[in-house]
Structure formats: C-alpha cells, structure tokens
Design a protein around this motif. Structure first.
Motif, mmCIF file in Angstrom:
data_model
loop_
_atom_site.group_PDB
_atom_site.id
_atom_site.type_symbol
_atom_site.label_atom_id
_atom_site.label_comp_id
_atom_site.label_asym_id
_atom_site.label_seq_id
_atom_site.Cartn_x
_atom_site.Cartn_y
_atom_site.Cartn_z
ATOM 1 N N ARG A 18 -6.751 26.733 -14.342
ATOM 2 C CA ARG A 18 -7.105 26.051 -15.593
ATOM 3 C C ARG A 18 -7.890 26.961 -16.540
ATOM 4 O O ARG A 18 -8.506 26.492 -17.492
ATOM 5 N N GLY A 19 -7.871 28.263 -16.244
ATOM 6 C CA GLY A 19 -8.475 29.228 -17.144
ATOM 7 C C GLY A 19 -9.982 29.337 -17.078
ATOM 8 O O GLY A 19 -10.603 29.919 -17.977
ATOM 9 N N LYS A 20 -10.609 28.840 -16.022
ATOM 10 C CA LYS A 20 -12.074 28.875 -15.896
ATOM 11 C C LYS A 20 -12.454 29.994 -14.928
ATOM 12 O O LYS A 20 -12.849 29.753 -13.789
ATOM 13 N N HIS A 21 -12.372 31.232 -15.416
ATOM 14 C CA HIS A 21 -12.568 32.388 -14.555
ATOM 15 C C HIS A 21 -14.000 32.502 -14.059
ATOM 16 O O HIS A 21 -14.245 32.779 -12.867
ATOM 17 N N ASP A 22 -14.972 32.300 -14.936
ATOM 18 C CA ASP A 22 -16.374 32.434 -14.544
ATOM 19 C C ASP A 22 -16.776 31.381 -13.508
ATOM 20 O O ASP A 22 -17.492 31.688 -12.544
ATOM 21 N N GLN A 23 -16.318 30.148 -13.709
ATOM 22 C CA GLN A 23 -16.619 29.098 -12.734
ATOM 23 C C GLN A 23 -15.943 29.373 -11.398
ATOM 24 O O GLN A 23 -16.509 29.088 -10.333
ATOM 25 N N ALA A 24 -14.735 29.930 -11.447
ATOM 26 C CA ALA A 24 -14.027 30.264 -10.213
ATOM 27 C C ALA A 24 -14.782 31.349 -9.445
ATOM 28 O O ALA A 24 -14.907 31.285 -8.213
ATOM 29 N N ARG A 25 -15.287 32.328 -10.144
ATOM 30 C CA ARG A 25 -16.045 33.403 -9.505
ATOM 31 C C ARG A 25 -17.315 32.851 -8.860
ATOM 32 O O ARG A 25 -17.653 33.200 -7.725
ATOM 33 N N ALA A 26 -18.018 31.985 -9.581
ATOM 34 C CA ALA A 26 -19.243 31.390 -9.039
ATOM 35 C C ALA A 26 -18.939 30.517 -7.822
ATOM 36 O O ALA A 26 -19.685 30.525 -6.829
ATOM 37 N N SER A 27 -17.846 29.775 -7.883
ATOM 38 C CA SER A 27 -17.466 28.916 -6.764
ATOM 39 C C SER A 27 -17.128 29.746 -5.524
ATOM 40 O O SER A 27 -17.514 29.392 -4.399
ATOM 41 N N LEU B 296 0.832 -1.202 0.000
ATOM 42 C CA LEU B 296 0.000 0.000 0.000
ATOM 43 C C LEU B 296 0.870 1.257 0.000
ATOM 44 O O LEU B 296 0.598 2.209 -0.743
ATOM 45 N N TYR B 297 1.915 1.275 0.805
ATOM 46 C CA TYR B 297 2.736 2.476 0.933
ATOM 47 C C TYR B 297 3.629 2.680 -0.286
ATOM 48 O O TYR B 297 3.897 3.822 -0.671
ATOM 49 N N VAL B 298 4.076 1.600 -0.900
ATOM 50 C CA VAL B 298 4.851 1.734 -2.134
ATOM 51 C C VAL B 298 3.966 2.301 -3.243
ATOM 52 O O VAL B 298 4.358 3.227 -3.972
ATOM 53 N N ALA B 299 2.742 1.768 -3.344
ATOM 54 C CA ALA B 299 1.805 2.286 -4.344
ATOM 55 C C ALA B 299 1.421 3.730 -4.038
ATOM 56 O O ALA B 299 1.283 4.553 -4.946
ATOM 57 N N GLY B 300 1.264 4.051 -2.756
ATOM 58 C CA GLY B 300 0.945 5.423 -2.374
ATOM 59 C C GLY B 300 2.051 6.390 -2.732
ATOM 60 O O GLY B 300 1.796 7.534 -3.140
ATOM 61 N N LEU B 301 3.313 5.949 -2.582
ATOM 62 C CA LEU B 301 4.447 6.793 -2.947
ATOM 63 C C LEU B 301 4.446 7.086 -4.438
ATOM 64 O O LEU B 301 4.631 8.229 -4.873
ATOM 65 N N VAL B 302 4.227 6.050 -5.242
ATOM 66 C CA VAL B 302 4.186 6.231 -6.695
ATOM 67 C C VAL B 302 3.017 7.134 -7.086
ATOM 68 O O VAL B 302 3.150 8.037 -7.917
ATOM 69 N N ALA B 303 1.851 6.893 -6.470
ATOM 70 C CA ALA B 303 0.664 7.679 -6.806
ATOM 71 C C ALA B 303 0.836 9.145 -6.440
ATOM 72 O O ALA B 303 0.354 10.033 -7.157
ATOM 73 N N SER B 304 1.507 9.423 -5.326
ATOM 74 C CA SER B 304 1.689 10.821 -4.910
ATOM 75 C C SER B 304 2.535 11.595 -5.912
ATOM 76 O O SER B 304 2.347 12.799 -6.098
ATOM 77 N N LEU B 305 3.485 10.908 -6.568
ATOM 78 C CA LEU B 305 4.305 11.573 -7.579
ATOM 79 C C LEU B 305 3.482 11.905 -8.823
ATOM 80 O O LEU B 305 3.689 12.941 -9.461
ATOM 81 N N VAL B 306 2.536 11.036 -9.155
ATOM 82 C CA VAL B 306 1.670 11.276 -10.309
ATOM 83 C C VAL B 306 0.557 12.253 -9.957
ATOM 84 O O VAL B 306 0.124 13.061 -10.795
ATOM 85 N N ALA B 307 0.100 12.199 -8.706
ATOM 86 C CA ALA B 307 -1.069 12.985 -8.296
ATOM 87 C C ALA B 307 -0.826 14.481 -8.391
ATOM 88 O O ALA B 307 -1.765 15.250 -8.643
ATOM 89 N N SER B 308 0.410 14.920 -8.188
ATOM 90 C CA SER B 308 0.678 16.359 -8.256
ATOM 91 C C SER B 308 0.362 16.909 -9.637
ATOM 92 O O SER B 308 -0.210 18.006 -9.765
ATOM 93 N N ARG B 309 0.700 16.171 -10.674
ATOM 94 C CA ARG B 309 0.398 16.625 -12.034
ATOM 95 C C ARG B 309 -1.093 16.508 -12.333
ATOM 96 O O ARG B 309 -1.674 17.367 -13.008
ATOM 97 N N LEU B 310 -1.724 15.442 -11.843
ATOM 98 C CA LEU B 310 -3.165 15.294 -12.038
ATOM 99 C C LEU B 310 -3.926 16.415 -11.344
ATOM 100 O O LEU B 310 -4.901 16.954 -11.877
ATOM 101 N N THR B 311 -3.485 16.760 -10.140
ATOM 102 C CA THR B 311 -4.149 17.822 -9.388
ATOM 103 C C THR B 311 -4.050 19.164 -10.116
ATOM 104 O O THR B 311 -5.012 19.933 -10.149
ATOM 105 N N ALA B 312 -2.891 19.434 -10.723
ATOM 106 C CA ALA B 312 -2.719 20.694 -11.443
ATOM 107 C C ALA B 312 -3.489 20.696 -12.764
ATOM 108 O O ALA B 312 -4.046 21.731 -13.167
ATOM 109 N N ALA B 313 -3.549 19.545 -13.433
ATOM 110 C CA ALA B 313 -4.156 19.491 -14.761
ATOM 111 C C ALA B 313 -5.670 19.353 -14.712
ATOM 112 O O ALA B 313 -6.386 19.950 -15.539
ATOM 113 N N TYR B 314 -6.191 18.568 -13.764
ATOM 114 C CA TYR B 314 -7.625 18.263 -13.740
ATOM 115 C C TYR B 314 -8.346 18.758 -12.496
ATOM 116 O O TYR B 314 -9.563 18.605 -12.394
#
Length: 410
Positions: free
Chosen positions: A231-240, A90-108
């Motif tokens: 991510r360039g969604k200004h109107d959605q950010a304002r509404a949120s 679990l912890y090995v997979a979590g380590l790998v996922a955390s490295l990928v998650a940073s890019r996913l968090t920024a992109a999506y």
C-alpha cells in the motif's frame, strides 16, 4: 518499538538472512492466530446446541416432536428446512465474505480485515444470545459467517507474512491450533449448559468472548510489512519489520526488507491480471494442487463430522450427555494431532504431513467400513437365528405335512 528483548537465534533458511524468533513475533502471531478461536468455537457450539431440547422447543418445535416419537434412529428427525437454514446460513455468508475479503485485505491490510471480522462476529454472537425468534437467530448466524469469512481469509496470510521463513509452518499452524482449541472449549461449554433452560443462550452468547479477545488484541499490533509495502507505506513497513525482528542485527533486517520490497513490486506487476496470470500453463500444477487439496479434504466429510458430531452420535443411540462427551473426545484428539503436526511440519515438510494424514484417513475409513459391514452381518445372522428359534418353539410345524385323502376321510 520492540515489545521485548527475548530472541532465539535460528539458522537462516533463505540466503544470508539470519531471522530470529522474538517476543514481538510470538505475541503478534498468537494474537493473529487467535482469530481461529471464533471459527472453532462456532464449529463446536452449533452442533451441540441443536441437540438441546429448550433450543429446539423455542425455534424448531417440529424437530422436537419428531425426536420424541423416534425410538432408535433419530437422524431423520433433523430433516427441517429451518434447521438447515440455521446451520448453513453461516457458511453461505462465509463464502460470500471470503470473496469480498480478498479485495479488502489487499486494499486495507490484513489487520484491518481481521478487526472487521472480529466486530462482525461479536455483534452476531450478541444477537444469537438474545434471539427471540428465528429471524434474529439466522440474522446473527449471517453476521457470524461474515466474521468467519473475513478472519479466515486474512489471518493465515498475516501469519505467513510475519513469521520467520524457516518457522513459517509452525507459526501458521497456530491458526489451526486455535480452531481446535475453540472446538474443545465449545464442547465443554455445551456439556456444562446442556441441562439448563437457557443453556443454549449461554453457549451461543459466549461466542462474543473470543471475538472480543481477538479484536482487542489486533488493535494493539501493527499490520504486516508486506501489506504496508503493497500500500506504499515504506517507512511504516520498515518500522514494523524492525519491531518484529529486533534491532540487534540491522543488516539482516535491511536485507529482509529489500527482499520484501522486491517481492512487493513483483506482486504489483502480477496484480493487473491476477486471474489470467494464474490460468497460465506454467502455474497450472500450483492451481490444481491449490484447488484439489481443500476440495478432497472437504469430500472426506471431516468438517461435517465435526459440525454434526453430537447429532451423529445421538443417531446411533447415544444419549444427549454421552453424545457431547464423545464429541469432546474427538475434539481433544484433533487438538493433539495439531500439536504433533506443529512440532514436525518444519522438520519434515508439508508433503510428508499430507501423505501421512492421507494414509491415516484412508486406513481409518476402510477399517470403519469393514467394522460396519461385520456388525451388519452379525446383526442379520442374529435375527435369522432368533426367527428360527421362534419357529422351533411353536407347537405347529414350520412346514405342515399334507395328509392323505383317505386318512382325512376316516
């Protein structure tokens, strides 16, 4: 559209922005912080399951055979590569996922990453609950690790970006609160299912419940304004942002939105060379602190103690039931300390809690070491006294006297 009309006026801490704690903020942060449940539940459940005889009999019979032969110290019976693979995968997979998650968090976005982690953890829990062999068991653990890696990366960022600045510490500590709550819930379930033949299946399978709660909850909330702006969604950010802060004071919300837009532009400029930027001399103190704090926290052994608490208690002579109760007590103490820190973190600051926590850990570990040394001396002294008494009770002297040669001849 605001979720509710309840709001508490809080004096602003940044400029003239008057932030408010609205019902929408509370609900959104609770949903996001609930992602800590899955990590806490796994910490509490795994150590207890590895002490259940039916679980060991099905997947690790060699460990159970060693345990049946052990008399007092049962710690070394857990020296099994398969069992280590079960716990560490679990912890090995979590380590790998955390490295990928940073890019996913920024992109999506943060919300999408949390939802992805929830789905992954859910399927991993289902596989573990119905596991028929060691391959299914470890495969499920790997999926759990990916789920933990995704949510642990995205949830704290989500909380920091949604919470009002002056209450950010308290809201962010909600993630730790749910981790502690998950540990306590898992310990209770372990104790309730310990004597059932399929208790381990119930314990492992119920991990799907917090994953489902978190995933469904995140489907009902929006992403953070900062993530939407990035991510360039200004109107959605304002509404949120209006949804989170309410519409009573539009000037403050617009001012906060302007600050977020400025911060987003600076972040985009720095994102071109993020690793080169963070290695610059002016950011070196922040880099050292960011690495040193979690590094030395792990070296204290707190995570290992929490994960293997039932095994550690059994290794010093506790029975299976008492070991689980002692683990439950540790979880309750941890949960109580989180509640205390939540109430004081924004009043006294993060540095105060670091210093107070460090002093407490140092004093407690030194006291534990001193107590251990005292017990060892008393034990050795007791054994020496018993040996002396045994020799005194023998009819033959401890040091026989040599007889004269003349008397021996007579």
């Amino acid at each position: 559209m605001p979720i509710g009309g309840l709001a508490l006026d809080v004096p602003g801490s940044g400029g003239n922005i008057n932030a408010k704690i609205t019902t929408a903020v509370v609900i959104t942060c609770v949903v996001a912080a609930s992602s800590g449940l899955i990590f806490g539940y796994d910490i509490g459940i795994s150590g207890g399951v590895t002490t259940m005889e039916p679980f060991l009999e099905k997947f690790f019979p060699s460990v159970l055979a060693k345990a049946s032969e052990a008399k007092t110290n049962v710690y070394c019976v857990y020296d099994s590569q398969l069992l280590t693979a079960f716990t560490s995968s679990l912890y090995v997979a979590g380590l790998v996922a955390s490295l990928v998650a940073s890019r996913l968090t920024a992109a999506y976005g943060r919300r999408t990453t949390i939802i992805l982690g929830g789905f992954t953890f859910f399927f991993g829990a289902v596989i573990n609950g119905f596991a028929a062999n060691i391959a299914m068991l470890i495969s499920g653990r790997i999926l759990l690790g990916f789920g933990v890696g995704f949510t642990n990366q995205a949830a704290p960022v989500y909380l920091s970006e949604v919470a009002p600045p002056q209450w950010r510490g308290a809201f962010n500590s909600g993630f730790n609160f749910f981790i502690g709550f998950g540990v306590v819930a898992a310990n209770l379930i372990n104790y309730a299912t310990a004597n059932h033949r399929n208790g381990w299946r119930i314990s492992l399978g119920l991990a799907a419940v917090p994953a489902a709660i978190m995933t469904v909850g995140c489907l009902l909330i929006s992403d953070t304004p900062s993530s939407l702006l990035a991510r360039g969604k200004h109107d959605q950010a304002r509404a949120s942002l209006f949804n989170l802060r309410g519409t009573e004071n539009r000037a403050d919300v617009e001012a906060e939105l302007a600050e977020l837009v400025k911060s987003s532009q600076l972040a985009l400029e720095a994102r071109a060379e993020p690793f080169r930027t963070i290695l610059e001399r002016r950011y070196r103190p922040q880099l050292v602190v960011a690495v040193a704090i979690p590094f030395f926290q792990q070296l204290t052994g707190i995570t290992v103690n929490a994960f293997y608490a039932p095994v550690l208690f059994q290794s010093v002579g506790f029975g299976s039931g008492p070991a689980l109760i002692a683990t439950l007590i540790l979880g309750l103490v941890n949960l109580g300390s989180i509640l205390v820190s939540t109430m004081v973190i924004d009043r006294f600051g993060r540095r105060f809690l670091f210093i107070a926590g460090g002093i407490q850990m140092f004093v407690c570990q030194e006291a534990q070491f001193s107590l251990h040394q005292t017990c060892q001396k008393l034990r050795h002294g007791s054994k020496s006294h018993q040996i002396l008494r045994q020799h005194q009770n023998l009819s033959v002297p401890l040091y026989p006297q040599r007889q004269d040669s003349d008397s021996s001849l007579q």
